[in-house]
Design a protein around this motif. Sequence first.
Motif, short mmCIF file in Angstrom:
data_model
loop_
_atom_site.label_atom_id
_atom_site.label_comp_id
_atom_site.label_asym_id
_atom_site.label_seq_id
_atom_site.Cartn_x
_atom_site.Cartn_y
_atom_site.Cartn_z
N ILE A 1 -2.56 3.57 -1.40
CA ILE A 1 -3.84 3.10 -1.94
C ILE A 1 -4.61 2.33 -0.87
O ILE A 1 -4.08 1.97 0.17
CB ILE A 1 -3.65 2.24 -3.21
N SER A 2 -5.88 2.07 -1.13
CA SER A 2 -6.75 1.41 -0.14
C SER A 2 -6.40 -0.07 0.01
O SER A 2 -5.79 -0.68 -0.87
CB SER A 2 -8.21 1.53 -0.56
N VAL B 1 -7.05 -6.31 -4.78
CA VAL B 1 -7.33 -6.49 -6.21
C VAL B 1 -6.03 -6.63 -7.00
O VAL B 1 -5.87 -7.54 -7.82
CB VAL B 1 -8.19 -5.31 -6.76
N GLN C 1 -8.51 -2.44 -0.08
CA GLN C 1 -9.27 -3.16 -1.11
C GLN C 1 -8.53 -3.16 -2.45
O GLN C 1 -8.48 -4.18 -3.14
CB GLN C 1 -10.67 -2.55 -1.28
N ARG C 2 -7.94 -2.01 -2.80
CA ARG C 2 -7.21 -1.91 -4.06
C ARG C 2 -5.97 -2.80 -4.04
O ARG C 2 -5.64 -3.44 -5.04
CB ARG C 2 -6.84 -0.45 -4.34
N ARG D 1 0.85 -1.20 0.00
CA ARG D 1 0.00 0.00 0.00
C ARG D 1 0.87 1.24 0.00
O ARG D 1 0.63 2.19 -0.77
CB ARG D 1 -0.90 0.04 1.24
#
Length: 62
Positions: A16-17, A23, A19-20, A10
């Motif tokens: 970034i989140s 992904v 969740q990202r 991250r």
Amino acid sequence: MDLVGAHEIREMLGGISKQRVHVITSHRNFPEPIAVLAMGKVWRRSDVEAWIRQHRPDSAGG
């Protein structure tokens, strides 16, 4: 061996989140983790840095 987990990734990608990160690290072109621990997956820092240089060049400076 310098290892990183999702939190470090991250940060490497500019905050970034969570969740990202999930992904991105689940995508087929992301490096395979070196191990899966109770706390989560871990990757070699050098593999992640190489992926960032190739796929996210704007984030490669951090």
